[in-house]
Scaffold this motif. Structure first.
Motif, PDB file in Angstrom:
ATOM      1  N   UNK A  19      51.478  81.817  41.627  1.00 59.63           N
ATOM      2  CA  UNK A  19      52.037  81.464  42.934  1.00 59.63           C
ATOM      3  C   UNK A  19      51.866  82.611  43.906  1.00 59.63           C
ATOM      4  N   UNK A  20      51.589  82.252  45.153  1.00 63.12           N
ATOM      5  CA  UNK A  20      51.552  83.269  46.208  1.00 63.12           C
ATOM      6  C   UNK A  20      52.991  83.672  46.510  1.00 63.12           C
ATOM      7  N   UNK A  21      53.206  84.800  47.181  1.00 61.22           N
ATOM      8  CA  UNK A  21      54.580  85.190  47.542  1.00 61.22           C
ATOM      9  C   UNK A  21      55.310  84.111  48.345  1.00 61.22           C
ATOM     10  N   UNK A  22      54.606  83.412  49.213  1.00 63.62           N
ATOM     11  CA  UNK A  22      55.230  82.341  50.008  1.00 63.62           C
ATOM     12  C   UNK A  22      55.644  81.188  49.111  1.00 63.62           C
ATOM     13  N   UNK A  23      54.783  80.806  48.168  1.00 61.79           N
ATOM     14  CA  UNK A  23      55.088  79.696  47.254  1.00 61.79           C
ATOM     15  C   UNK A  23      56.242  80.023  46.310  1.00 61.79           C
ATOM     16  N   UNK A  24      56.461  81.305  46.039  1.00 63.83           N
ATOM     17  CA  UNK A  24      57.534  81.707  45.136  1.00 63.83           C
ATOM     18  C   UNK A  24      58.905  81.674  45.806  1.00 63.83           C
ATOM     19  N   UNK A  25      58.945  81.567  47.113  1.00 62.35           N
ATOM     20  CA  UNK A  25      60.199  81.516  47.859  1.00 62.35           C
ATOM     21  C   UNK A  25      60.742  80.086  47.886  1.00 62.35           C
ATOM     22  N   UNK A  26      62.064  79.923  48.021  1.00 65.73           N
ATOM     23  CA  UNK A  26      62.613  78.568  48.150  1.00 65.73           C
ATOM     24  C   UNK A  26      62.014  77.866  49.377  1.00 65.73           C
ATOM     25  N   UNK A  27      61.692  76.600  49.206  1.00 69.49           N
ATOM     26  CA  UNK A  27      61.099  75.817  50.286  1.00 69.49           C
ATOM     27  C   UNK A  27      62.143  75.522  51.358  1.00 69.49           C
ATOM     28  N   UNK A  28      61.780  75.722  52.598  1.00 71.39           N
ATOM     29  CA  UNK A  28      62.676  75.480  53.734  1.00 71.39           C
ATOM     30  C   UNK A  28      61.946  74.644  54.784  1.00 71.39           C
ATOM     31  N   UNK A  29      62.731  73.979  55.603  1.00 72.96           N
ATOM     32  CA  UNK A  29      62.194  73.270  56.760  1.00 72.96           C
ATOM     33  C   UNK A  29      62.388  74.188  57.958  1.00 72.96           C
ATOM     34  N   UNK A  30      61.278  74.636  58.563  1.00 72.88           N
ATOM     35  CA  UNK A  30      61.368  75.567  59.697  1.00 72.88           C
ATOM     36  C   UNK A  30      61.454  74.849  61.029  1.00 72.88           C
ATOM     37  N   UNK A  31      60.989  73.616  61.078  1.00 72.06           N
ATOM     38  CA  UNK A  31      61.032  72.888  62.332  1.00 72.06           C
ATOM     39  C   UNK A  31      60.603  71.449  62.159  1.00 72.06           C
ATOM     40  N   UNK A  32      60.964  70.649  63.167  1.00 74.46           N
ATOM     41  CA  UNK A  32      60.644  69.224  63.157  1.00 74.46           C
ATOM     42  C   UNK A  32      60.468  68.793  64.608  1.00 74.46           C
ATOM     43  N   UNK A  33      59.273  68.323  64.930  1.00 73.89           N
ATOM     44  CA  UNK A  33      58.963  67.948  66.302  1.00 73.89           C
ATOM     45  C   UNK A  33      58.545  66.485  66.381  1.00 73.89           C
ATOM     46  N   UNK A  34      59.009  65.760  67.412  1.00 74.68           N
ATOM     47  CA  UNK A  34      58.543  64.382  67.566  1.00 74.68           C
ATOM     48  C   UNK A  34      57.047  64.347  67.879  1.00 74.68           C
ATOM     49  N   UNK A  35      56.407  63.320  67.373  1.00 76.90           N
ATOM     50  CA  UNK A  35      54.997  63.045  67.673  1.00 76.90           C
ATOM     51  C   UNK A  35      54.996  61.682  68.338  1.00 76.90           C
TER      52      UNK A  35
END
Length: 108
Positions: A59-75
């Motif tokens: 796993x990359x360092x990013x993949x080893x971190x807990x998954x988070x939602x950083x943002x959500x934008x309407x399309x």
């Protein structure tokens, strides 16, 4: 009759998104569930590809971190784009798809 649409979005905690719908339904979505259900072409291909023989994955360092939602934008008026902490941003989640995911939150 108009199809229900999200009327309120809320991060309940670091792992859960809550959507209140215009028809009164309230659903909770785990961030991992949303990431796993990503509808982008790359993720769909990965889900459909045959599983390789068992092997250890580095796993990359990013993949080893807990998954988070950083943002959500309407399309437009039909979907939302989600930005995950693993750098994935290409999934466009239609309102219809969001409606099928998650679990109902009991009233009260």
């Amino acid at each position: 009759m108009t199809a229900p649409v999200p009327s309120q979005l809320q991060l309940v905690d670091e792992r859960t998104l809550r959507i209140e719908w215009s028809d009164g339904l309230v659903r909770d979505y785990s961030i991992q569930e949303l990431r796993t259900a990503c509808p982008c072409a790359t993720c769909r291909e990965q889900r459909l590809a045959p599983r390789p023989p068992s092997q250890l994955t580095v796993l990359s360092p990013v993949e080893a971190q807990p998954l988070r939602l950083r943002g959500m934008q309407p399309v437009g008026n039909y979907a939302y784009g989600l930005d995950f902490s693993d750098g994935h941003t290409s999934g466009i989640y239609t309102i219809e798809l969001l409606r099928t995911l998650g679990r109902d939150v009991p009233a009260g």
